[in-house]
Design a protein around this motif. Structure first.
Motif, short mmCIF file in Angstrom:
data_model
loop_
_atom_site.label_atom_id
_atom_site.label_comp_id
_atom_site.label_asym_id
_atom_site.label_seq_id
_atom_site.Cartn_x
_atom_site.Cartn_y
_atom_site.Cartn_z
N PHE A 105 0.85 -1.19 0.00
CA PHE A 105 0.00 0.00 0.00
C PHE A 105 0.89 1.24 0.00
O PHE A 105 1.74 1.39 0.85
CB PHE A 105 -0.90 0.01 1.23
N ARG A 106 0.72 2.08 -1.01
CA ARG A 106 1.42 3.35 -1.14
C ARG A 106 2.94 3.18 -1.04
O ARG A 106 3.65 3.97 -0.39
CB ARG A 106 0.93 4.36 -0.10
N LEU A 107 3.46 2.16 -1.71
CA LEU A 107 4.90 1.90 -1.64
C LEU A 107 5.70 3.07 -2.19
O LEU A 107 6.75 3.43 -1.65
CB LEU A 107 5.24 0.61 -2.39
N ASP A 108 5.22 3.70 -3.26
CA ASP A 108 5.95 4.84 -3.83
C ASP A 108 6.07 5.98 -2.83
O ASP A 108 7.11 6.65 -2.76
CB ASP A 108 5.27 5.32 -5.11
N GLU A 150 15.39 -0.67 -8.11
CA GLU A 150 16.10 -1.77 -7.45
C GLU A 150 15.63 -1.91 -6.00
O GLU A 150 15.47 -3.03 -5.50
CB GLU A 150 17.61 -1.52 -7.50
N LEU A 151 15.38 -0.77 -5.34
CA LEU A 151 14.84 -0.83 -3.98
C LEU A 151 13.47 -1.51 -3.98
O LEU A 151 13.18 -2.36 -3.14
CB LEU A 151 14.73 0.58 -3.39
N ARG A 152 12.65 -1.15 -4.95
CA ARG A 152 11.33 -1.79 -5.06
C ARG A 152 11.49 -3.31 -5.21
O ARG A 152 10.79 -4.09 -4.55
CB ARG A 152 10.57 -1.22 -6.25
N ARG A 175 -7.12 0.77 0.38
CA ARG A 175 -6.06 -0.21 0.17
C ARG A 175 -6.38 -1.15 -0.98
O ARG A 175 -5.48 -1.83 -1.49
CB ARG A 175 -5.81 -1.01 1.45
N ASP A 176 -7.63 -1.21 -1.39
CA ASP A 176 -8.03 -2.06 -2.52
C ASP A 176 -8.01 -1.31 -3.85
O ASP A 176 -8.22 -1.91 -4.90
CB ASP A 176 -9.44 -2.62 -2.29
N GLU A 177 -7.76 0.01 -3.82
CA GLU A 177 -7.76 0.79 -5.05
C GLU A 177 -6.48 0.54 -5.83
O GLU A 177 -5.38 0.58 -5.28
CB GLU A 177 -7.91 2.28 -4.73
N ALA A 178 -6.62 0.32 -7.12
CA ALA A 178 -5.48 -0.05 -7.96
C ALA A 178 -4.36 0.99 -7.92
O ALA A 178 -3.17 0.64 -7.99
CB ALA A 178 -5.95 -0.26 -9.40
N ALA A 179 -4.72 2.26 -7.80
CA ALA A 179 -3.72 3.32 -7.83
C ALA A 179 -2.75 3.25 -6.65
O ALA A 179 -1.64 3.80 -6.72
CB ALA A 179 -4.42 4.68 -7.84
N TYR A 180 -3.15 2.58 -5.57
CA TYR A 180 -2.32 2.53 -4.37
C TYR A 180 -1.76 1.14 -4.11
O TYR A 180 -1.04 0.95 -3.12
CB TYR A 180 -3.15 2.99 -3.17
#
Length: 306
Positions: A56-59, A82-84, A293-298
């Motif tokens: 969730f919101r990894l970026d 690479e971190l991702r 948390r279920d939204e594709a954008a996140y």
């Protein structure tokens, strides 16, 4: 630095770490006794989470981590992508659907006899272990009793609270204050007597339908940001400003925000029941948070290679 192959799903059952350039079981992830991250708390970190197999919101978490590295004059030998891949690899290697996922950079070990932090070689670590709650679900249902400690948070003029750090002695001592009084968790104040934050969470109040939270001296949590965005989305009035303790004690509702649980309504302040638990605003935001948390954008879905 080249990345090693990703571990297979569940290769390190129960948890997986990335240390010294390799994916390893948690038991093999170690830090030197002489690393300034250990001896001086000279480190920065961030914590993301996965739920049902997706970050969730990894970026947003990575944005904050790289910002913290810059402010701390540290660096890691990996690009953003690479971190991702490393973080995904830790979750995959642990075989976890719901995980607590940390990325850590320490100052490292300077040359023998040196005291100049510029000479230290920074160290990077990451790990995934089972999801960690601020309060377990049964305690959330029963109701969390929050202690407002008189301990003063480290001033933002001394340590920048927007850089996630391990300077937690004031927060840990406030927990002992809470436990000594039979409370569940704690928060601290700033030098002006305004509410600051707790160990791993931000604090919000609701009064007459308006949501309020502290404006300075706190970590700008990703869950805090999410709550503020949800208020705007839902048309809930919100104010980010100093939060006197007297206003907190007079609140209709109080809730916490943390990666370890999202939005968690509070039942009592120092043993005194709040007028509403769970309150209508807290409930709306709690439901909206888990729906978000279920939204594709996140969502950043983990590939378990199955």
């Amino acid at each position: 630095m080249a990345l090693p192959p990703l571990p297979t799903a569940g290769q390190f059952e129960g948890g997986c770490a990335f240390a010294e350039g390799a994916f390893v079981p948690l038991s093999e992830a170690k830090i030197s006794l002489f690393d300034w991250g250990f001896t001086r708390s000279d480190a920065t970190y961030d914590v993301a989470s996965t739920w049902q197999g997706a970050f969730f919101r990894l970026d947003t978490h990575m944005d904050r981590f790289f910002s913290s590295l810059e402010k701390m004059r540290m660096s890691i030998p990996y690009s953003r992508e690479e971190l991702r891949a490393i973080l995904h690899g830790c979750v995959r290697g642990a075989g976890l659907q719901d995980a607590y996922v940390a990325m850590v950079c320490t100052r490292g070990v300077p040359p023998k006899g040196a005291r100049d932090p510029r000479l230290a070689s920074n160290r990077f670590y990451a790990y995934a272990l089972p999801y960690v709650w601020i309060a377990p679900p049964e305690k959330q249902r029963e109701g969390i009793d929050l202690h407002i400690s008189e301990r003063v948070r480290i001033a933002p003029e001394s340590v920048d609270p927007t850089v996630k750090n391990y300077h937690w002695m004031d927060l840990v001592q406030s927990l002992f204050d809470a436990y000594d009084r039979g409370r569940d968790t704690s928060c601290v104040v700033d030098a002006q007597g305004n509410l600051a934050e707790g160990p791993g969470f931000n604090v919000f109040i609701v009064k007459n339908g308006e949501v309020r939270t502290a404006d300075r001296g706190v970590l700008e949590g990703v869950s805090r940001r999410t709550a503020l965005e949800l208020c705007k989305r839902l048309g809930i009035p919100v104010r980010v400003a100093p939060l006197p303790v007297a206003d907190v004690r007079a609140a209709d509702e109080v809730f916490l925000t943390s990666t370890g649980g999202g939005i968690l309504p509070i039942a009592k302040l120092d043993g005194v029941p709040l007028p509403q638990f769970p309150g209508p605003v807290s409930e709306r935001l709690h439901a909206a948070y888990w729906a978000m948390r279920d939204e594709a954008a996140y969502r950043d879905v983990v590939d378990y290679g199955r």
